[in-house]
Motif scaffolding. Structure first.
Motif, PDB file in Angstrom:
ATOM      1  N   GLY A   1       5.996   0.899  -0.683  1.00  0.00           N
ATOM      2  CA  GLY A   1       5.185   0.636   0.406  1.00  0.00           C
ATOM      3  C   GLY A   1       3.690   0.644  -0.417  1.00  0.00           C
ATOM      4  N   LEU A   2       3.572   1.810  -0.915  1.00  0.00           N
ATOM      5  CA  LEU A   2       2.219   1.933  -1.980  1.00  0.00           C
ATOM      6  C   LEU A   2       1.823   0.937  -2.804  1.00  0.00           C
ATOM      7  CD1 LEU A   2       2.159   5.899  -2.445  1.00  0.00           C
ATOM      8  CD2 LEU A   2       1.025   4.465  -0.610  1.00  0.00           C
ATOM      9  N   ALA A   3       3.021   0.405  -3.516  1.00  0.00           N
ATOM     10  CA  ALA A   3       2.959  -0.499  -4.537  1.00  0.00           C
ATOM     11  C   ALA A   3       2.495  -1.792  -3.868  1.00  0.00           C
ATOM     12  CB  ALA A   3       4.163  -0.703  -5.360  1.00  0.00           C
ATOM     13  N   ALA A   4       3.058  -2.273  -2.878  1.00  0.00           N
ATOM     14  CA  ALA A   4       2.730  -3.478  -2.116  1.00  0.00           C
ATOM     15  C   ALA A   4       1.429  -3.604  -1.834  1.00  0.00           C
ATOM     16  CB  ALA A   4       3.711  -3.628  -0.784  1.00  0.00           C
ATOM     17  N   GLY A   5       0.753  -2.343  -1.052  1.00  0.00           N
ATOM     18  CA  GLY A   5      -0.721  -2.066  -0.774  1.00  0.00           C
ATOM     19  C   GLY A   5      -1.432  -2.389  -1.981  1.00  0.00           C
ATOM     20  N   MET A   6      -1.108  -1.593  -2.942  1.00  0.00           N
ATOM     21  CA  MET A   6      -2.037  -1.829  -4.245  1.00  0.00           C
ATOM     22  C   MET A   6      -2.009  -3.266  -5.005  1.00  0.00           C
ATOM     23  SD  MET A   6      -1.657   1.712  -6.272  1.00  0.00           S
ATOM     24  CE  MET A   6       0.066   2.147  -6.307  1.00  0.00           C
ATOM     25  N   ALA A   7      -0.762  -4.013  -4.689  1.00  0.00           N
ATOM     26  CA  ALA A   7      -0.912  -5.485  -5.176  1.00  0.00           C
ATOM     27  C   ALA A   7      -1.560  -6.390  -4.106  1.00  0.00           C
ATOM     28  CB  ALA A   7       0.587  -5.857  -5.043  1.00  0.00           C
TER      29      ALA A   7
ATOM     30  N   GLY B   1       5.196   7.000  -9.811  1.00  0.00           N
ATOM     31  CA  GLY B   1       4.238   7.288  -8.883  1.00  0.00           C
ATOM     32  C   GLY B   1       3.723   8.354  -8.414  1.00  0.00           C
ATOM     33  N   VAL B   2       4.482   9.507  -8.598  1.00  0.00           N
ATOM     34  CA  VAL B   2       4.397  10.955  -8.211  1.00  0.00           C
ATOM     35  C   VAL B   2       3.438  11.557  -9.217  1.00  0.00           C
ATOM     36  CG1 VAL B   2       5.316  13.196  -7.486  1.00  0.00           C
ATOM     37  CG2 VAL B   2       6.130  11.079  -6.576  1.00  0.00           C
ATOM     38  N   VAL B   3       2.231  11.957  -8.968  1.00  0.00           N
ATOM     39  CA  VAL B   3       1.401  12.590 -10.071  1.00  0.00           C
ATOM     40  C   VAL B   3       1.470  14.121  -9.757  1.00  0.00           C
ATOM     41  CG1 VAL B   3       0.284  10.389 -10.257  1.00  0.00           C
ATOM     42  CG2 VAL B   3      -0.639  11.996  -8.672  1.00  0.00           C
ATOM     43  N   GLY B   4       1.900  14.654  -8.708  1.00  0.00           N
ATOM     44  CA  GLY B   4       1.801  16.049  -8.551  1.00  0.00           C
ATOM     45  C   GLY B   4       2.364  16.756  -7.415  1.00  0.00           C
TER      46      GLY B   4
END
Length: 367
Positions: free
Chosen positions: A133-139, A177-180
């Protein structure tokens, strides 16, 4: 900071257009009211109100109790609609689009996967769905000409016993995608040191983490998060002001400032939970003046009825902040983001500084 300095009053539209960075923002506290109403109807969950405006007002009123436990209790309704793939996909995509509309160019979103498995999804499926979902939003944001980079922090709940498992999840998805990592939930009575196994594992695996501390509990919480657990940032940290008297820093406050530990401060949320009395007297301004690496954040956009534009506007209107102050905290956030140095530096150099310099020049009448 370099560049023109302006003390010209800032209006909301100007602030909205400025590039921003947010480090402390919860996915399950950021749903659109209309989306919450629609998803609740689909899953058969009863809400306090079914009109989006009335629901937004209910959230804001409920969160203004001055009590962190009651504040956290408002998440019952958002979590109810985030137990299935469709709800997670939609809320994650809209989360990114709302950041972009607010002028955010870098955001870190955090959530607790263990709270989203009641509909049958496994922990990895929750993470993978949110990332989709985040990737779709960023695109979509990039296609609209408002690109935003979003990194994910996975939260373990400090009152439960799955933090080591969630730390494993963060390690497994750190290249997706997970950074922390973070621990969240009621702070008082649930010390971060109870989760040392998770933090030790993350350190060994080179995964950065922040810890909610110094909000509902005082200086011992911050000390333990930093010195016992090894946090690289502090979520909130409002009570650090208790270690400052007449401008003189105590040992803990001095350690935090000298080592440039970022403080993820959330003015409106802190007022709602009773950690601060007003925006005008919020410790963020004192800590800024003393050279701490303070950052401005929303915490929970639905629950607090806020945006980054609103948080910055309140600081301008009620605490006398200037354009230069907003630029400084934006750069502070990017310097302490959990993404690689070259990405952070590029955002500062190519996006943030040019935009703030242009705004300063415009306000001073130079253009």
């Amino acid at each position: 900071m370099t560049g023109p300095r302006s003390t010209h009053p800032l209006d909301t539209d100007t602030i909205r257009r400025l590039p921003k960075a947010v480090l402390h923002d919860h996915l399950d506290g950021a749903l659109r009211p209309a989306t919450l109403v629609e998803l609740a109807a689909e899953v058969g969950h009863t809400l306090p109100a079914t009109d989006p405006e009335a629901l937004a007002a209910w959230y804001y009123d409920a969160a203004n109790s001055g009590d962190l436990v009651r504040y956290i209790a408002t998440f019952e309704h958002t979590l109810a609609v985030m137990q299935h793939r469709e709800g997670l996909l939609r809320t994650a995509q809209e989360y990114v689009l709302d950041l972009a509309a607010d002028g955010v160019v870098y955001g870190e979103v955090r959530y607790a996967p263990e709270l989203m498995v009641n509909g049958g999804l496994t922990l990895p499926e929750v993470v993978e769905t949110v990332q989709e979902g985040l990737a779709a939003g960023m695109a979509a944001a990039a296609a609209a000409g408002t690109p935003v980079r979003v990194g994910t922090l996975l939260c373990g709940m400090r009152m439960f016993d799955r933090t080591r498992e969630i730390a494993d999840l963060a390690v497994a998805h750190r290249d997706a995608g997970v950074v922390g990592f973070d621990i969240a939930g009621a702070e008082d009575g649930f010390p971060p040191a109870a989760h040392l196994a998770a933090f030790e594992h993350l350190r060994l695996e080179n995964v950065p983490f922040t810890i909610h501390a110094g909000e509902a509990h005082g200086l011992p919480s911050i000390h333990q998060a930093l010195q016992v657990c090894g946090a690289q940032r502090i979520g909130h940290g409002v009570r650090l002001a208790d270690d400052i008297a007449d401008g003189k820093l105590g040992r803990l406050a001095g350690w935090v400032r000298d080592r440039r530990v970022a403080l993820e401060m959330c003015p409106t949320s802190n007022l709602q939970t009773g950690a601060a009395e007003s925006v005008a007297t919020h410790p963020i301004t004192l800590l800024r003046d003393l050279g701490f690496r303070v950052t401005v954040n929303t915490d929970n956009r639905l629950v607090s009825g806020t945006t980054m534009t609103r948080e910055m506007s309140l600081l301008v209107e009620e605490a006398g902040w200037t354009l230069d102050d907003l630029r400084t905290v934006t750069v502070n956030a990017l310097k302490s983001a959990f993404i690689p140095f070259d990405e952070r530096n590029a955002l500062i150099r190519d996006v943030v500084l040019p935009a703030y310099d242009a705004a300063a020049a415009e306000a001073s009448g130079a253009v």
